[in-house]
Design a protein around this motif. Structure first.
Motif, PDB file in Angstrom:
ATOM      1  N   ARG A  51     -12.679 -27.473 -45.250  1.00 25.84           N
ATOM      2  CA  ARG A  51     -14.009 -27.857 -45.717  1.00 25.84           C
ATOM      3  C   ARG A  51     -14.105 -29.365 -45.907  1.00 25.84           C
ATOM      4  NH1 ARG A  51     -15.379 -25.269 -51.255  1.00 25.84           N
ATOM      5  NH2 ARG A  51     -17.254 -26.457 -50.839  1.00 25.84           N
ATOM      6  N   PRO A  54     -17.046 -32.670 -51.268  1.00 22.97           N
ATOM      7  CA  PRO A  54     -18.438 -32.539 -51.741  1.00 22.97           C
ATOM      8  C   PRO A  54     -19.296 -33.749 -51.374  1.00 22.97           C
ATOM      9  CG  PRO A  54     -16.925 -31.907 -53.489  1.00 22.97           C
ATOM     10  CD  PRO A  54     -16.080 -32.439 -52.363  1.00 22.97           C
ATOM     11  N   GLU A  57     -20.306 -33.543 -47.832  1.00 21.48           N
ATOM     12  CA  GLU A  57     -21.374 -32.553 -47.615  1.00 21.48           C
ATOM     13  C   GLU A  57     -22.741 -33.154 -47.945  1.00 21.48           C
ATOM     14  OE1 GLU A  57     -18.706 -28.549 -48.501  1.00 21.48           O
ATOM     15  OE2 GLU A  57     -20.403 -28.971 -49.781  1.00 21.48           O
ATOM     16  N   VAL A  81     -19.996 -22.547 -46.619  1.00 17.27           N
ATOM     17  CA  VAL A  81     -18.546 -22.680 -46.758  1.00 17.27           C
ATOM     18  C   VAL A  81     -18.021 -21.435 -47.453  1.00 17.27           C
ATOM     19  CG1 VAL A  81     -16.665 -24.054 -47.738  1.00 17.27           C
ATOM     20  CG2 VAL A  81     -18.755 -25.191 -47.008  1.00 17.27           C
TER      21      VAL A  81
END
Lengths: 135, 214
Positions: A51, A54, A57, A81
């Protein structure tokens, strides 16, 4: 879901691209997002092993928002995710974070990103992901 | 030299005094149409008599960050002064055609979509400046929306205290439990901004988490 009208509507073609984490591990955030966007703009549904951070993202959301209206037919992205440390106890989460720290990324997670023109919705509930495509 | 020392002394004393008086920046974040402005309005109306922004059934009604300065919230004999910051809903997609079903004409829909994208960027930029954040979620919707997870992830990374509000708890489809299950590490408060349900508990939680802010 098949219905009466589905005979008359064709699902547009789409391609899926898988990206192992090793492909983006060495990149900085800007390069990582650029790589993701290159693939999404080529109308691929991208599946990433691991991933993004944050802040990456949110940066991805900012960058895609800035492109709506400037790139023809671009309406944004759909993003989901499936994390590896969700629904675990505190000790398991701690262990997982240690592994993530050592390996440089959450390799147990899966990220799906697709252009909103192709992916209508990604439903997560909570352990499975369903992709609803535009007809 | 002596003058400089005196100046520095006063600067230190006064900056210390004003630092304690600084208003707490309270941000309202969440996806579009979750009820951020409705909740912020109710609080502002209670303590200032004025609302912060307009509400609508059409998504992305709030398309720029809105403020209300010096909102002094009093609860059980205590009071705290906040700068209320109502942010546009964050989404990963904005399609002007989605507005057409709300009887918005095509030209207006395109303008609305453009403003919505700018609002989302503005919301994200403001994340850095918050002291405390209330995440407002629609309790009738699936909480496992990546936008929710991304916003919370960013707040955790910035060590900003978070309170999750499960709004629209008055609706039959609402499930506060589902939101609690999705975010087990956070306090989830079921509320109805429309009817002012659970406001006392909200103020209590806000006071609690505001003390944790840096």
């Amino acid at each position: 879901m098949a219905n009466k009208n589905s005979k008359n509507k064709k699902i547009k073609g789409f391609s899926i691209r898988f990206m192992p984490y090793s492909e983006i591990k060495h990149l900085d955030s800007t390069q990582r997002i650029r790589r993701v966007l290159e693939i999404v703009f080529n109308n691929y549904i991208l599946i990433i092993q691991g991933r993004l951070k944050p802040e990456e993202e949110t940066r991805l959301i900012e960058d895609t928002m800035a492109m709506i209206g400037h790139v023809k037919d671009f309406k944004g992205i759909e993003l989901a995710v499936l994390g590896s440390d969700e629904k675990r106890g505190a000790i398991d989460r701690l262990k997982n974070r240690l592994v993530v720290g050592l390996s440089g990324g959450d390799l147990g997670a899966v990220t799906i990103i697709g252009p909103a023109s192709i992916v209508k919705e990604i439903k997560r509930d909570p352990k499975k992901i369903e992709l609803m495509l535009n007809k | 030299m002596a003058i400089k020392k005196v100046k520095d002394f006063f600067k230190k004393v006064f900056s210390g005094l004003f630092k304690n008086k600084k208003d707490i920046k309270l941000g309202f974040y969440g996806p579009p149409n979750a009820g951020k402005t409705s909740l912020a309005n109710r609080i502002c109306k209670d303590f200032t008599g004025e609302e912060i922004g307009s509400v609508s059934k059409v998504p992305h009604e709030t398309r720029s960050v809105q403020f209300k300065e010096k909102v002094e919230i009093s609860y059980q004999g205590k009071s705290m002064t906040f700068k209320m910051i109502d942010t546009p809903g964050i989404a990963t997609r904005v399609d002007y055609e989605d507005f057409l079903k709300y009887k918005v004409n095509k030209k207006e829909a395109k303008i609305r979509a453009k403003e919505a994208t700018q609002g989302i960027i503005e919301s994200i930029k403001w994340l850095d400046d918050m002291d405390v954040v209330v995440i407002v979620l629609d309790a009738t919707e699936n909480p496992y929306n990546q936008v929710n997870i991304t916003i919370i992830g960013n707040l955790v990374a910035r060590e900003i205290p978070v309170l999750i509000v499960a709004n629209k708890s008055d609706l039959r489809k609402a499930s506060i439990k589902k939101i609690e299950e999705a975010f087990p590490e956070y306090t989830v408060l079921g509320m109805s901004a429309k009817y002012g349900k659970n406001l006392d508990k909200f103020y209590e939680e806000i006071f609690k988490i505001s003390k944790k802010s840096k």
